[in-house]
Scaffold this active site. Sequence first.
Site, short mmCIF file in Angstrom:
data_model
loop_
_atom_site.label_atom_id
_atom_site.label_comp_id
_atom_site.label_asym_id
_atom_site.label_seq_id
_atom_site.Cartn_x
_atom_site.Cartn_y
_atom_site.Cartn_z
CB THR A 181 24.25 51.41 28.78
OG1 THR A 181 24.35 52.83 28.89
CG2 THR A 181 24.92 50.97 27.50
CD GLU B 153 28.03 49.27 26.45
OE1 GLU B 153 27.63 48.24 27.04
OE2 GLU B 153 28.14 50.37 27.02
CE LYS C 294 40.77 52.22 41.71
NZ LYS C 294 39.33 52.47 41.85
CD1 TRP D 206 43.52 48.36 42.43
CD2 TRP D 206 43.16 47.23 40.55
NE1 TRP D 206 43.61 49.25 41.40
CE2 TRP D 206 43.39 48.59 40.22
CE3 TRP D 206 42.90 46.35 39.50
CZ2 TRP D 206 43.38 49.07 38.91
CZ3 TRP D 206 42.89 46.81 38.20
CH2 TRP D 206 43.12 48.16 37.91
P1 AMP Z 1 24.71 45.67 31.11
O1 AMP Z 1 25.24 46.44 29.98
O2 AMP Z 1 23.60 46.34 31.84
O3 AMP Z 1 24.31 44.28 30.66
O4 AMP Z 1 25.89 45.51 32.18
C1 AMP Z 1 27.12 44.96 31.82
C2 AMP Z 1 28.00 44.80 33.03
O5 AMP Z 1 27.45 43.84 33.93
C3 AMP Z 1 29.36 44.25 32.72
O6 AMP Z 1 30.24 45.25 32.25
C4 AMP Z 1 29.79 43.68 34.07
O7 AMP Z 1 30.30 44.66 34.93
C5 AMP Z 1 28.49 43.17 34.62
N1 AMP Z 1 28.37 41.72 34.40
C6 AMP Z 1 27.71 41.08 33.42
N2 AMP Z 1 27.80 39.75 33.56
C7 AMP Z 1 28.55 39.53 34.66
C8 AMP Z 1 29.02 38.36 35.35
N3 AMP Z 1 28.70 37.13 34.96
N4 AMP Z 1 29.79 38.55 36.44
C9 AMP Z 1 30.12 39.78 36.88
N5 AMP Z 1 29.70 40.91 36.29
C10 AMP Z 1 28.93 40.79 35.20
#
Ligand code: AMP
Length: 541
Positions: A188, A333, A441, A446
């Site tokens: 990640t 994940e 916050k 929020w």
């Molecule tokens: P990653 O594991 O690097 O793919 O990051 C995942 C995170 O990216 C998610 O938990 C979100 O916070 C953010 N994310 C993914 N897709 C979107 C989306 N379409 N809009 C807003 N946030 C997103």
Amino acid sequence: MRGLMQEHGLMISALIEFAALYHGDTEIVSRRVEGDFHRTSYAEVRERARRVARAIEFLGADAGERVGTLAWNGYRHLELYYGVSGSGRVLHTVNPRLHPDQIAWIINHAGDRIFAFETSFAPIIQAIAAKCPQVREWIALCDADAVPAGLRDVIPGVHSYEALVAAHAAIDVWPLFDENLASSMCYTSGTTGHPKAVVYSHRSTVLHAYAAALPDALNLSARDSVLPVVPMFHVNAWGLPYSAALVGAKLVLPGPALDGASLFALMDAEDVTSAAGVPTIWLGLLGAMREQARAPRALARVIIGGAAAPASMIAEFQDRWGVEVRHAWGMTELSPLGTVCTLKNKHLAVSPQARMAVQVKQGRPLFGVEVRVVDAQGMDLPWDGRSMGDLLVRGPWIASDYFQSGQPSPLQDGWFPTGDVVTIDPDGFVQIMDRSKDVIKSGGEWISSIEIENIAMGHPGVAMAACIAMPDPKWDERPLLVVVRKPGADVGEDDIKRFFVDKVAKWWIPDAVRFVDAIPMGATGKMLKNRLRERVLDQQP
Ligand code: AMP
């Protein structure tokens, strides 16, 4: 009573076998780091993936052993996807945009024994090879005579991928084993602490590939020409290398050329119908489309995920260029797809504004992904499209734990806490309001930084916007907007603040606006808000 069906495990090797059998002549087109284009087919990918399987066996890879890659989207990477996982080893894709020390840490943590890399990344490999003593074999993804000069001084035994593939016959059959065994792993992005490793299985990967291909998900078919701009080095390019094989779609792999003009030309040349990427990539493509005054000729659909797609971006693709947008949400994940925003029948007749209000959401869960929204005490919140809380998910392609993290499993009563703050509406459409660490916050309530950014991006003078919390003695936190102006725009703080009037509640309007030249971006296309916060708040008057 047990069902009387055959118990065939779900194997990644079956995907490439299927594609080779029924779509053997369907093309895989790659832009190579060498600069030229390469054309192959599913039949040839299968043949060479089987050779890769034999070659890594020759190099001593045991079942379950990790084979690392540092590579762009291209046919050799695709062959490794199938050759490594299909033969029972674990493909470990590494993000080349990370710092070399972090790359070395990840390689060591994963326990990679064999490591394949694009020649353009040779400087990284030269810098880290000595720090990765357990890597036994290094493979340069190039012809026998193209191994970069100097590399052999550092790694005398470095192999050429093409020499290895040429020297080994294809394995006769793919091994069959427990579908729950590991197939690939990905770390990640991890903004704090060490990155964490997610380990996918054959079962999770094939189920995800099925679900992702469905009409209301990515809508893939044998008539599509699919361009994953999303990298094969992060979350398996959203599973597209698997879903494309599952339906027999043509794959167009862009290599390192991800700027708008290069993507436009590639889409035009290869009749790309469908493409997937993060919002920053689409900003580039939209720029190229404006310059050419048209869309790439066959482009029907773009999938936008990884970060929120602003309404202005969705509107430009759809209304100006006639390209359908599918907004999607996922995480490493989750393999990664969790939700895709595809309209229901009842949305087709509503006003354009009402339709956009749906499309800025990240969409409905795919079958296989269950969702809940809960408050700080873990109590379920209503699906009313307003109540904001933490998103929990569970399902067969969602991680149950991280690889050797030294921590207990993150699951809470079997549910994975995503760290995203969301609302869910009565139709089950999820809207990501924030990462829980980024939500502002203010006075016990929020404010969604994503919503503020989304509105700011609709201002004609704004190229990019990030909303961050600034400490406030009275309200705890207040929103501060950081803006990159469009070239030539002379928009000021008051213009931006006025732009918010009537678009959000008064107390959501940012207290201050700062203008910067660029917003720092992470290795997976997300804004680095913690770095921005340090940078901008340090300069506060
Ligand atoms: P990653 O594991 O690097 O793919 O990051 C995942 C995170 O990216 C998610 O938990 C979100 O916070 C953010 N994310 C993914 N897709 C979107 C989306 N379409 N809009 C807003 N946030 C997103």
